[in-house]
Write a protein that holds these residues in place. Structure first.
Motif, PDB file in Angstrom:
ATOM      1  N   ARG A   1       0.829  -1.217   0.000  1.00  0.00           N
ATOM      2  CA  ARG A   1       0.000   0.000   0.000  1.00  0.00           C
ATOM      3  C   ARG A   1       0.856   1.256   0.000  1.00  0.00           C
ATOM      4  O   ARG A   1       0.333   2.369  -0.036  1.00  0.00           O
ATOM      5  CB  ARG A   1      -0.896   0.034   1.251  1.00  0.00           C
ATOM      6  N   GLY A   2       2.164   1.081   0.097  1.00  0.00           N
ATOM      7  CA  GLY A   2       3.060   2.232   0.150  1.00  0.00           C
ATOM      8  C   GLY A   2       3.255   2.767   1.554  1.00  0.00           C
ATOM      9  O   GLY A   2       3.859   3.818   1.751  1.00  0.00           O
ATOM     10  N   ALA A   3       2.740   2.047   2.543  1.00  0.00           N
ATOM     11  CA  ALA A   3       2.866   2.472   3.939  1.00  0.00           C
ATOM     12  C   ALA A   3       4.127   1.867   4.554  1.00  0.00           C
ATOM     13  O   ALA A   3       4.550   0.767   4.183  1.00  0.00           O
ATOM     14  CB  ALA A   3       1.639   2.025   4.727  1.00  0.00           C
ATOM     15  N   HIS A   4       4.705   2.585   5.471  1.00  0.00           N
ATOM     16  CA  HIS A   4       5.888   2.116   6.195  1.00  0.00           C
ATOM     17  C   HIS A   4       5.680   2.368   7.692  1.00  0.00           C
ATOM     18  O   HIS A   4       6.402   3.165   8.294  1.00  0.00           O
ATOM     19  CB  HIS A   4       7.150   2.822   5.701  1.00  0.00           C
ATOM     20  N   PRO A   5       4.689   1.670   8.284  1.00  0.00           N
ATOM     21  CA  PRO A   5       4.433   1.920   9.705  1.00  0.00           C
ATOM     22  C   PRO A   5       5.604   1.461  10.580  1.00  0.00           C
ATOM     23  O   PRO A   5       6.428   0.648  10.167  1.00  0.00           O
ATOM     24  CB  PRO A   5       3.182   1.080   9.991  1.00  0.00           C
ATOM     25  N   ASP A   6       5.644   2.009  11.777  1.00  0.00           N
ATOM     26  CA  ASP A   6       6.644   1.610  12.751  1.00  0.00           C
ATOM     27  C   ASP A   6       6.380   0.160  13.114  1.00  0.00           C
ATOM     28  O   ASP A   6       5.281  -0.205  13.519  1.00  0.00           O
ATOM     29  CB  ASP A   6       6.531   2.506  13.981  1.00  0.00           C
ATOM     30  N   CYS A   7       7.370  -0.671  12.943  1.00  0.00           N
ATOM     31  CA  CYS A   7       7.208  -2.099  13.196  1.00  0.00           C
ATOM     32  C   CYS A   7       6.888  -2.376  14.660  1.00  0.00           C
ATOM     33  O   CYS A   7       6.022  -3.151  14.971  1.00  0.00           O
ATOM     34  CB  CYS A   7       8.478  -2.853  12.799  1.00  0.00           C
TER      35      CYS A   7
END
Length: 129
Positions: free
Chosen positions: A91-97
């Motif tokens: 989705r193009g998201a890079h949330p904090d793991c």
């Protein structure tokens, strides 16, 4: 079979540290769960159940009689995490793991997926050995 024991200990350590990190930072864990798309009504429950499950997996891996169940649990959790991370990246998201709670917090990336796949390989090794 010292390699199997080492593999079990590595997986147990990874899951124990991950569980401890998340349980010691419930607000951060809840926030990370929300960033991955879990509905707000479930974020608290999921934020508690994930590290609790990780802790159970770590304990199962430590005991010879339950190591197979621990390896299965590790494989299932890692597969779920990998699919969830892959979907976010798609989705193009890079949330904090928040994979290890406050111990190590970083945005997800292809590197996160590779790490998970390596750990899945270790879990498969424990299962077949």
């Amino acid at each position: 079979m010292p390699y199997v024991l080492i593999a079990r200990l590595v997986l147990a350590a990874v899951f124990a540290v991950a569980a401890w990190g998340k349980l010691s930072d419930p607000a951060g864990t809840r926030h990370a769960v929300l960033e991955f798309g879990v509905p707000a009504q479930l974020a608290g429950v999921v934020g508690f159940l994930v590290p609790l499950t990780e802790l159970v997996v770590a304990c199962l891996l430590l005991l010879p009689g339950s190591a197979v169940f621990g390896a299965i649990g590790a494989l299932v959790l890692l597969a779920l995490f990998t699919v969830t991370i892959g979907a976010a990246l798609a989705r193009g998201a890079h949330p904090d793991c928040h994979c290890f709670g406050q111990v190590r917090t970083k945005a997800v990336s292809a590197r996160t997926l590779i790490r998970n796949m390596v750990l899945m390989g270790v879990a498969v090794f424990v299962l077949v050995a």
